[in-house]
Design a protein around this motif. Sequence first.
Motif, PDB file in Angstrom:
ATOM      1  N   TRP A  32       0.841  -1.202   0.000  1.00  0.00           N
ATOM      2  CA  TRP A  32       0.000   0.000   0.000  1.00  0.00           C
ATOM      3  C   TRP A  32       0.876   1.251   0.000  1.00  0.00           C
ATOM      4  N   LEU A  35       2.425   1.671  -3.459  1.00  0.00           N
ATOM      5  CA  LEU A  35       1.423   2.157  -4.405  1.00  0.00           C
ATOM      6  C   LEU A  35       1.038   3.608  -4.124  1.00  0.00           C
ATOM      7  N   SER A  36       1.113   4.016  -2.876  1.00  0.00           N
ATOM      8  CA  SER A  36       0.771   5.396  -2.518  1.00  0.00           C
ATOM      9  C   SER A  36       1.810   6.392  -3.029  1.00  0.00           C
ATOM     10  N   LEU A  38       3.123   6.226  -5.969  1.00  0.00           N
ATOM     11  CA  LEU A  38       2.822   6.434  -7.385  1.00  0.00           C
ATOM     12  C   LEU A  38       1.689   7.449  -7.524  1.00  0.00           C
ATOM     13  N   PRO A  39       1.622   8.116  -8.668  1.00  0.00           N
ATOM     14  CA  PRO A  39       0.509   9.038  -8.863  1.00  0.00           C
ATOM     15  C   PRO A  39      -0.821   8.280  -8.858  1.00  0.00           C
ATOM     16  N   GLY A  40      -1.779   8.835  -8.193  1.00  0.00           N
ATOM     17  CA  GLY A  40      -3.085   8.197  -8.118  1.00  0.00           C
ATOM     18  C   GLY A  40      -3.737   8.444  -6.775  1.00  0.00           C
ATOM     19  N   PRO A  41      -4.963   8.044  -6.661  1.00  0.00           N
ATOM     20  CA  PRO A  41      -5.745   8.370  -5.461  1.00  0.00           C
ATOM     21  C   PRO A  41      -5.687   7.311  -4.358  1.00  0.00           C
ATOM     22  N   MET A  42      -4.515   6.736  -4.077  1.00  0.00           N
ATOM     23  CA  MET A  42      -4.452   5.673  -3.077  1.00  0.00           C
ATOM     24  C   MET A  42      -4.837   6.163  -1.684  1.00  0.00           C
ATOM     25  N   TRP A  43      -4.435   7.379  -1.299  1.00  0.00           N
ATOM     26  CA  TRP A  43      -4.794   7.892   0.025  1.00  0.00           C
ATOM     27  C   TRP A  43      -6.283   8.168   0.108  1.00  0.00           C
ATOM     28  N   LEU A  45      -8.541   6.493  -1.597  1.00  0.00           N
ATOM     29  CA  LEU A  45      -9.136   5.161  -1.502  1.00  0.00           C
ATOM     30  C   LEU A  45      -9.046   4.621  -0.078  1.00  0.00           C
TER      31      LEU A  45
END
Length: 62
Positions: A32, A35-36, A38-43, A45
Amino acid sequence: MYRSKEHRILAGVCGGIADKLGWSPTVVRALWLLLSLLPGPMWVLYVILWIVLPNGPRSYAH
């Protein structure tokens, strides 16, 4: 799927995912975190799962 009460650091989301998959909570947290980065909405999510997933029982088994 539930948020873990036993494998909780912040909200138990990664612990709950680990319980469901039968993985180590440390592995799920490390994935996690990677993946956080990397660009994207992991936080985002994570926060959504924190709100949506109910607390699991203390001895949750798959």
